[in-house]
Design a protein around this motif. Structure first.
Motif, PDB file in Angstrom:
ATOM      1  N   SER A 118       0.801  -1.394  -0.078  1.00  0.00           N
ATOM      2  CA  SER A 118      -0.018  -0.147  -0.080  1.00  0.00           C
ATOM      3  C   SER A 118       0.806   1.219   0.053  1.00  0.00           C
ATOM      4  O   SER A 118       0.416   2.204  -0.725  1.00  0.00           O
ATOM      5  CB  SER A 118      -0.750   0.166   1.202  1.00  0.00           C
ATOM      6  N   GLU A 119       2.148   1.246   0.761  1.00  0.00           N
ATOM      7  CA  GLU A 119       2.661   2.547   0.897  1.00  0.00           C
ATOM      8  C   GLU A 119       4.056   2.450   0.240  1.00  0.00           C
ATOM      9  O   GLU A 119       4.247   3.460  -0.168  1.00  0.00           O
ATOM     10  CB  GLU A 119       3.205   2.666   2.268  1.00  0.00           C
ATOM     11  N   ARG A 144      -6.724   9.363   2.430  1.00  0.00           N
ATOM     12  CA  ARG A 144      -5.543  10.046   2.077  1.00  0.00           C
ATOM     13  C   ARG A 144      -5.220  11.362   2.719  1.00  0.00           C
ATOM     14  O   ARG A 144      -4.056  11.683   2.987  1.00  0.00           O
ATOM     15  CB  ARG A 144      -5.842  10.333   0.571  1.00  0.00           C
ATOM     16  N   GLN A 156      -5.566   0.475   3.385  1.00  0.00           N
ATOM     17  CA  GLN A 156      -5.672   1.415   2.334  1.00  0.00           C
ATOM     18  C   GLN A 156      -7.137   2.102   2.825  1.00  0.00           C
ATOM     19  O   GLN A 156      -7.366   3.006   2.074  1.00  0.00           O
ATOM     20  CB  GLN A 156      -6.087   0.432   1.087  1.00  0.00           C
ATOM     21  N   SER A 157      -7.914   1.737   3.721  1.00  0.00           N
ATOM     22  CA  SER A 157      -9.043   2.440   4.068  1.00  0.00           C
ATOM     23  C   SER A 157      -8.852   3.835   4.710  1.00  0.00           C
ATOM     24  O   SER A 157      -9.707   4.536   5.102  1.00  0.00           O
ATOM     25  CB  SER A 157     -10.254   1.501   4.650  1.00  0.00           C
ATOM     26  N   LYS A 173       0.173  -3.613  -6.797  1.00  0.00           N
ATOM     27  CA  LYS A 173      -1.145  -3.972  -7.481  1.00  0.00           C
ATOM     28  C   LYS A 173      -0.987  -4.815  -8.512  1.00  0.00           C
ATOM     29  O   LYS A 173      -1.778  -5.845  -8.873  1.00  0.00           O
ATOM     30  CB  LYS A 173      -1.767  -2.391  -7.862  1.00  0.00           C
ATOM     31  N   PRO A 226       3.212   0.740  -4.326  1.00  0.00           N
ATOM     32  CA  PRO A 226       1.844   0.507  -4.626  1.00  0.00           C
ATOM     33  C   PRO A 226       1.631  -0.129  -5.989  1.00  0.00           C
ATOM     34  O   PRO A 226       0.746  -0.706  -6.283  1.00  0.00           O
ATOM     35  CB  PRO A 226       1.150   1.694  -4.713  1.00  0.00           C
ATOM     36  N   ASP A 233      -6.788  -4.152   2.867  1.00  0.00           N
ATOM     37  CA  ASP A 233      -8.012  -3.304   2.978  1.00  0.00           C
ATOM     38  C   ASP A 233      -8.154  -2.266   4.141  1.00  0.00           C
ATOM     39  O   ASP A 233      -8.512  -1.049   3.826  1.00  0.00           O
ATOM     40  CB  ASP A 233      -9.143  -4.277   3.284  1.00  0.00           C
TER      41      ASP A 233
END
Lengths: 310, 258
Positions: free
Chosen positions: A117-118, A194, A190-191, A125, A121, A187
């Protein structure tokens, strides 16, 4: 004039038409599905409870023996005339294997999720996410087979003993729950909005400080939930564990001695007992423990979820 | 473009600043000077580049992949677009307040203490002082002093925005960048935040992006009107609002397009 208009509107509103019939049909269909699901769940709960408790009610088994006894031989009775149903070795085995797996898989999964995620990314993905989805789909018997042919011999070479035991089970289970925990942890991470990340950076924090102090702290309930989901899966897993744990119904003194779990005893024993007999009822009692434990995990997850939304 | 001659003590100065999102040329030839301890408002229609410009000044745009900056932004004697400038250090000096109050889901106290803590302050007594001082500076102390340990997410929208301002002040910046800080607030909260911004002028150089013409007129000393990635007009707020040089400025201020 006015009254008449309202009446006219009412007329069109209350008139039966084909649309309403479809609506009602859809409603009853979905309601039926709900009733069916609830009924099946209730039936399973009733069966497991009634069978599981009959060990103690019908067969005069002692609850204390069940949770503290270390010998499992339900076909025989002890000096007090009670069946020998000491399930402590299995309970210990299950808890140990679940706890250690969570300790191994949890940090790894959170680390992987942070990376995806960080840190990277794009690679996360494009490469990691499909891989993880693939890993989630691998059947547990495959994990067990790999454990049997790779992990067990490996442990046998490195440590004293046969290689079967809690250590082998833990390694197999950790790998097995890792993808699930990782994708749930991802999840959760990422939730984190931002805007919080930007706020942290704008206050002059480094990216690492942002990850540790804002992202992980904000995602903590979700991360806990991910680990507990993993634990629930580990606690309930039967096949893969049974293949590598050695299935000795004793409390092991080391991680490399054969042991057993509630699930492994259940799968091993159920083919050899007859419905209604005490041996069979005792297995149902083990099933009841599993059910209660999974209920416990579910309640914890729900409680964390509630705390999160509050 | 008309740069006001009266600006002598500029702390920020941009020099032919260009900014690209991949191939999109978002900022074109920005040459602006910002005066110390004054409020400068950036106005202009949506997508004209004013927020992008604001975010070049604390290098927040670095976070977006595929962006490119050319030209220079001088803060003091340093060109902060240079790769050798550490954005982490820069952001301690150039604080930013966002459109949506982005309070951390921690306690009120922890929100304020976050910045100083990440910069290495561990002393509980010092932190207590920082929290009180900055909550006072943000005119929030009297409202929250009895429940500093309560979650900050329980505050009202206006209180949350003042909290994020206090949180930014706690990092001891010299320059405050504000990106539409009141656009999500009701009129009363907006008035409180505006009062706060006016008092902050004594100590900070403030650059504020706003969509609210009255707000720009009420609080700012200078106004820059952005249009299509360029500064169309820049001058003292009173002059720009009463006697704009360009018809576009006049039309935008009058609300003919937005």
């Amino acid at each position: 004039m006015m009254a008449k208009t309202i009446k006219e509107i009412e007329h069109t509103l209350y008139r039966k038409n084909s649309k309403m019939r479809t609506e009602r049909f859809g409603k009853s269909l979905t309601f039926l599905a709900v009733v069916l699901t609830a009924a099946i769940t209730a039936a399973i709960l009733f069966l497991v409870f009634s069978k599981g408790l009959s060990t103690f009610i019908m067969n005069d088994g002692s609850v204390k023996d069940f949770f503290t006894g270390t010998t499992w031989n339900p076909a025989e009775v002890n000096s007090l005339g009670k069946p020998i149903i000491g399930a402590l070795p299995f309970i210990v085995g299950s808890l140990a294997i679940t706890g250690i797996s969570a300790l191994i898989a949890g940090p790894l999964a959170i680390g992987a999720a942070i990376f995806m995620s960080e840190i990277a990314p794009n690679a996360g993905k494009r490469i990691m996410q499909p891989v993880i989805e693939l890993l989630v789909g691998i059947p547990s018997v495959v994990y067990g087979f790999i454990g049997l042919s790779v992990v067990v011999p490996f442990l046998r070479d490195l440590f004293p003993g046969s290689g079967f035991g809690i250590a082998a089970g833990t390694i197999v289970l950790s790998v097995m729950i890792l993808p699930t925990v990782t994708s749930l942890a991802l999840d959760a991470i990422q939730s984190v909005p931002r805007s919080l990340r930007e706020a942290s950076l704008a206050l002059g924090s480094t990216r690492w400080q942002m990850i540790c102090k804002v992202v992980l702290k904000t995602a903590k309930p979700g991360l806990l939930m991910a680990i507990i989901f993993g634990m629930a899966r580990a606690f309930g897993e039967a096949l893969a564990v049974q293949m590598v744990i050695g299935n000795a119904s004793v409390i092991p003194h080391s991680l490399f001695e054969p042991a057993s779990t509630i699930t492994s005893i259940l799968t091993m024993g159920m083919g050899y007992t007859v419905m209604g007999q005490v041996e069979n009822n005792a297995l149902w009692s083990l099933a009841l423990i599993l059910l209660l434990m999974s209920l416990f995990f579910t309640i914890i997850v729900r409680m964390i979820g509630k705390g999160k939304s509050a | 473009m008309n740069v006001v001659e009266s600006i002598e003590r500029s702390v920020i100065q941009t020099e032919d600043l260009q900014f690209y999102y991949n191939t999109h040329h978002a900022l074109k030839n920005i040459n602006l000077k910002f005066e110390e301890k004054k409020i400068t408002a950036l106005i202009g229609p949506s997508g004209c580049g004013k927020s992008t410009f604001l975010r070049t000044m604390n290098r927040m745009n670095d976070l977006i992949p595929g962006v490119r900056t050319e030209g220079a932004i001088w803060i003091g004697n340093e060109n902060i677009t240079e790769p050798s400038i550490d954005p982490v250090e820069l952001r301690k000096k150039v604080g930013m307040v966002f459109q949506h109050a982005s309070v951390f889901p921690f306690s009120i106290y922890e929100n304020i203490a976050y910045g100083p803590r990440t910069h290495g302050e561990r002393n509980k007594k010092v932190l207590d002082e920082i929290v009180e001082e900055n909550l006072r500076a943000a005119a929030l102390w009297d409202e929250v002093k009895d429940h500093l340990d309560h979650p900050a997410t329980g505050l009202s929208g206006g209180q949350q925005q003042r909290l994020t301002i206090a949180r930014t002040l706690a990092t001891k910046p010299e320059i405050l960048l504000m990106d539409e800080p009141t656009s999500a607030l009701d009129p009363i909260s907006t008035a409180k935040v505006e009062d706060l911004i006016r008092t902050l002028k004594e100590r900070y150089t403030i650059i504020i992006v706003t969509h609210n013409m009255q707000q720009a007129a009420r609080i700012s000393d200078f106004t820059a009107f952005f249009l299509n990635g360029e500064v169309k007009e820049y001058g003292q707020t009173a002059t720009l609002f009463t006697n704009p040089l360009f018809s576009e400025t006049k039309d935008y201020i009058a609300g003919k397009f937005g």
